[in-house]
Design an enzyme around this catalytic site. Sequence first.
Site, PDB file in Angstrom:
ATOM      1  N   ASP A  80       0.793  -1.213   0.000  1.00 25.09           N
ATOM      2  CA  ASP A  80       0.000   0.000   0.000  1.00 25.09           C
ATOM      3  C   ASP A  80       0.838   1.281   0.000  1.00 25.09           C
ATOM      4  OD1 ASP A  80      -1.690   1.914   1.851  1.00 25.09           O
ATOM      5  OD2 ASP A  80      -0.296   0.923   3.178  1.00 25.09           O
ATOM      6  N   ASP A  83       5.470   0.244   3.266  1.00 21.08           N
ATOM      7  CA  ASP A  83       5.595  -1.022   3.981  1.00 21.08           C
ATOM      8  C   ASP A  83       5.043  -2.148   3.103  1.00 21.08           C
ATOM      9  OD1 ASP A  83       2.899  -0.599   3.986  1.00 21.08           O
ATOM     10  OD2 ASP A  83       2.740  -0.191   6.124  1.00 21.08           O
ATOM     11  N   TYR A 232      -6.125   1.592   8.984  1.00 18.05           N
ATOM     12  CA  TYR A 232      -7.139   2.032   8.023  1.00 18.05           C
ATOM     13  C   TYR A 232      -8.542   1.826   8.581  1.00 18.05           C
ATOM     14  CZ  TYR A 232      -3.632   2.856   4.432  1.00 18.05           C
ATOM     15  OH  TYR A 232      -2.581   3.364   3.710  1.00 18.05           O
ATOM     16  N   GLU A 479       6.424   9.700   2.864  1.00 17.61           N
ATOM     17  CA  GLU A 479       5.880   8.408   2.445  1.00 17.61           C
ATOM     18  C   GLU A 479       4.880   8.640   1.307  1.00 17.61           C
ATOM     19  OE1 GLU A 479       4.093   6.013   5.533  1.00 17.61           O
ATOM     20  OE2 GLU A 479       4.366   4.181   4.348  1.00 17.61           O
TER      21      GLU A 479
END
Length: 516
Positions: A80, A83, A232, A479
Amino acid sequence: MEEKKKKTQWHNLLLLLLTLNIFTTAGAFDYSDALTKSLLYFESQRSGRLPYNQRVAWRDHSGLTDGLEQGVDLVGGYYDAGDHVKFGLPMAFTVTMLSWSVIEYRQQIAAAGELEHAMEAIKWGTDYFIKAHTSPNVLWAEVGDGDTDHYCWQRPEDMTTSRQAYKIDEKNPGSDLAGESAAALAAAALVFKESNPHYSHLLLHHAQQLFEFGDKYREKYDWSLGVVKSYYASVSGFKDELLWAALWLYKATDNEEYLKYVINKANSFGGIGWAMTEFSWDVKFAGLQLLASKLLLEEKHKKHSHILKLYKSKADYYMCSCLNKNTAAKNVERTPAGLLYVRRWNNMQYVSAASFLLTVYSDFLKTSNGKLSCHGGTVGYEEVLSFAKSQMDYILGANPLNMSYLVGYGPKFPQRVHHRGASVESYRENKGFIGCTQGYDSWYAREEPNPNVLVGALVGGPDCKDNFVDRRDNYMQTEACTYNTAPLVGVFAKFSELEVQENVDQGQNLDLVASY
Ligand SMILES: *[C@@H]1O[C@H](CO)[C@@H](O)[C@H](O)[C@H]1NC(C)=O
């Protein structure tokens, strides 16, 4: 006399050159290049067995035993972000947005020579969703978990972390996840309708079952699956996803039952109640409202125009707040240099998603010959589009740091993206195993740029003051996530088309210069 004429000619030429110069500066960004790069990014995020035509050469096969412990083949799909967890909800939203990009801007993507790549990016996700949907009421929701994954800094090819898989089913339902997966599969079914009807039909079949499952067993997936909670969690609940899925299914099937769902539940599910200033992997209302507004363009939806107009008024609200034209408290904030600003952590996801909706909305206004009425004035389609362009240009380098937040684009971009694979030397070059904490010691903490460039990734981006610190441990800013880049595919395609048109105009101007 002769002298004066010459002077005037020179004067005109100068003016022309000045105009050209302004023009070149304003149109300095190469959106076709940005489009090409954005699609490369999805290859970097691939999990599973990489195909022969894999272009991102620093990656190799990984996650080849995903699902094995549970006796299910969960090889494939996308990591995603930085990671290696495969999170179902953001992955599905990524695929929905890639598909929506192709549905709106197929021609432009094809003209840029990228249709094949865009369809591959979608299929890499949908192939995985098909595998993960093992029976009508079972969907594998996640592979790996955030806690153990984040404890290690390893290349995906070396992964030693838990690959435990988690599912939703009748006992542990998740209507948001089932809904978003259904939306992704239905939207993708539209993408493949002509070129691969068999596959399209298969996608639709899974989409319909998943929607039914999500609708029949109504629950938030993070209530059923504690493991996703701190990563999430579905804050907005599942009603937005169910309406959104129903609407995509209606578009893909033309089956009135799905439309009735969207109309009849418009009120009770918040579709015409929630006015939103955020569109994201969690909150779908603004996308749903825009999609519903577009149904007004077709005569056959006239009988529902009352409800559809209510949807449209909420879509309008979203657009007005992005354009700074609602009452002040209801506008999306901006940085001093004009970037939409929703929150500190990965703000760019909201910018790219908003830019996509604005771009599609601009086309909608143009087609419908309409204007957007906001509290702060009336807006035409050009202004909506030009605001979306300002956001794209900020992303590509028109900002106080002259930094492109799209990695690999232009002369200056983030060098220390928070990304395990990109920050460790390529497995293709050094197959020696790099352990869990060894990666932190030898690679994460380095000052040097990442050895591999994560081309096409859109990083979290600057803070509310346009500041950006290019450090690997600054994950809120450095990120990147798959759902940041996905909406850009559509927006870059739209602007690459305009770029071609502008180049034609510019060519004519150059002819003029040559005639002097
Ligand atoms: C950005 O570019 C402009 C124009 O070339 C220049 O004046 C400015 O100093 C640059 N800013 C930074 C932070 O590099």
